[in-house]
Design a protein around this motif. Structure first.
Motif, PDB file in Angstrom:
ATOM      1  N   MET A 157      20.968  11.658   8.850  1.00 34.32           N
ATOM      2  CA  MET A 157      19.577  11.091   9.039  1.00 34.32           C
ATOM      3  C   MET A 157      18.885  11.343   7.823  1.00 34.32           C
ATOM      4  N   THR A 158      17.933  10.308   7.143  1.00 32.71           N
ATOM      5  CA  THR A 158      17.254  10.351   6.057  1.00 32.71           C
ATOM      6  C   THR A 158      15.870  11.253   6.351  1.00 32.71           C
TER       7      THR A 158
ATOM      8  N   LEU B   3      20.225  16.905  12.796  1.00 37.17           N
ATOM      9  CA  LEU B   3      20.095  15.637  12.226  1.00 37.17           C
ATOM     10  C   LEU B   3      20.377  15.281  10.940  1.00 37.17           C
ATOM     11  N   ALA B   4      20.338  16.349  10.036  1.00 38.78           N
ATOM     12  CA  ALA B   4      20.817  16.572   8.583  1.00 38.78           C
ATOM     13  C   ALA B   4      22.303  16.283   8.522  1.00 38.78           C
TER      14      ALA B   4
ATOM     15  N   GLU C  94      19.777  11.111   2.411  1.00 39.15           N
ATOM     16  CA  GLU C  94      19.190  12.317   1.632  1.00 39.15           C
ATOM     17  C   GLU C  94      18.297  12.858   2.518  1.00 39.15           C
ATOM     18  N   VAL C  95      18.237  14.490   2.291  1.00 37.44           N
ATOM     19  CA  VAL C  95      17.189  15.149   3.014  1.00 37.44           C
ATOM     20  C   VAL C  95      16.475  15.678   1.750  1.00 37.44           C
ATOM     21  N   VAL C  96      15.055  15.611   1.881  1.00 40.10           N
ATOM     22  CA  VAL C  96      14.185  15.961   0.614  1.00 40.10           C
ATOM     23  C   VAL C  96      13.213  16.926   1.412  1.00 40.10           C
TER      24      VAL C  96
ATOM     25  N   ARG D 285      16.233  25.376   1.497  1.00 42.31           N
ATOM     26  CA  ARG D 285      17.385  25.570   0.296  1.00 42.31           C
ATOM     27  C   ARG D 285      18.670  25.176   0.886  1.00 42.31           C
ATOM     28  N   ASP D 286      18.935  25.446   2.084  1.00 44.94           N
ATOM     29  CA  ASP D 286      20.278  25.161   2.522  1.00 44.94           C
ATOM     30  C   ASP D 286      20.420  23.733   3.302  1.00 44.94           C
ATOM     31  N   VAL D 287      19.283  23.270   3.624  1.00 38.81           N
ATOM     32  CA  VAL D 287      19.416  21.768   4.364  1.00 38.81           C
ATOM     33  C   VAL D 287      19.195  20.705   3.597  1.00 38.81           C
TER      34      VAL D 287
END
Ligand code: ADP
Ligand code: MG
Length: 240
Positions: free
Chosen positions: A187-188, A182-183, A28-30, A200-202
């Motif tokens: 990649m977390t 990376l996303a 996840e990307v936070v 917003r978009d990643v």
């Protein structure tokens, strides 16, 4: 992958984090947004124990990171951090910046470390600068090297603390495109950023921090267009 419960951080009389609860799942990307001084950096720094939490619990893959027996060096390899100010070693070449950690901390031979480091420098478009020193690079190039150095430690999650806020606009783009890649590769990542369009978009999810807590969280399309709480709304209106 990471679970944070009732995290508190005080500096003397100042309570920066009052009660932070959060989860970050694998892959996840936070993005973490919020007003200056709300504790975003402190939160990231508590995750990998650059700051000692005052109270609460943090687990990574079920392991309590605040257990006094926990291996802090190993934790920081698993949860590696990229800073606003790059933090490269100025007396080492680009390549040596990458190979140092894997040789010292992961027991790799120089050959192994150099081979892998060159691959990573190619990934971030910096292979031709392998023998340069950090002072010979632009800010954007330094940050791409810092990201490659972080990857050389094979982290399970990367923490980014405003990775582009020291850069001018053309360099912001080159660094963000590395992070986007990376996303895409799964990649977390947890990213503190002021780049709202990028966030917003990643991101899969956005945390809005305020008042010492994760005040509101949700998917970017909700947080950026229809947040449910007043302070989130006010912040979003101010920054967009
Ligand atoms: P943000 O990253 O959201 O801008 P920070 O986490 O850097 O916020 O800081 C949150 C608050 O904690 C600020 O008031 C800051 O001055 C304070 N703070 C951060 N680090 C320290 C420290 N080492 N000692 C004392 N106060 C600190
Ligand atoms: Mg900060």
């Amino acid at each position: 992958m990471i679970t944070v419960q009732h995290l508190v951080k005080r500096f003397g009389d100042l309570t920066v984090l009052k009660d932070v609860n959060a989860e970050i799942r694998r892959g996840e990307v936070v993005s973490i947004i919020g007003p200056s001084g709300c504790g975003k950096s402190t939160f990231l720094r508590c995750l990998n124990l650059l700051e000692q939490p005052t109270a609460g619990s943090i687990t990574i893959n079920g392991v309590d990171v605040m257990d006094p027996a926990a291996d802090v060096a190993l934790l920081r390899q698993k949860m590696n951090m990229v800073f606003q100010s790059f933090n490269l070693f100025s007396h080492l070449t680009v390549l040596e910046n990458l190979t140092l950690g894997p040789i010292r901390l992961k027991g790799q031979t120089r050959d192994q470390a150099e081979t892998r480091s060159m691959e990573l420098l190619r990934l971030v478009g910096m292979a031709e600068k392998a023998d340069s020193f950090p002072d010979e690079l632009s800010g954007g190039q330094k940050q791409r090297v810092a990201i490659a150095r972080c990857l050389a430690m094979e982290p399970e999650i990367i923490l980014f603390d405003e990775p582009t806020s020291a850069l001018d606009p053309t360099m912001v783009r080159e660094v963000l495109s590395v992070i986007r890649r990376l996303a895409r590769d799964g990649m977390t990542m947890a990213i503190v950023t002021h780049e709202m369009e990028f966030a917003r978009d990643v991101s899969n999810r956005v945390f809005y921090m305020d008042e010492g807590v994760v005040y509101e969280e949700g998917p970017p399309e909700v947080i950026f267009t229809a947040p449910t709480r007043e302070k989130t709304w006010a912040f979003i209106n101010r920054v967009r």
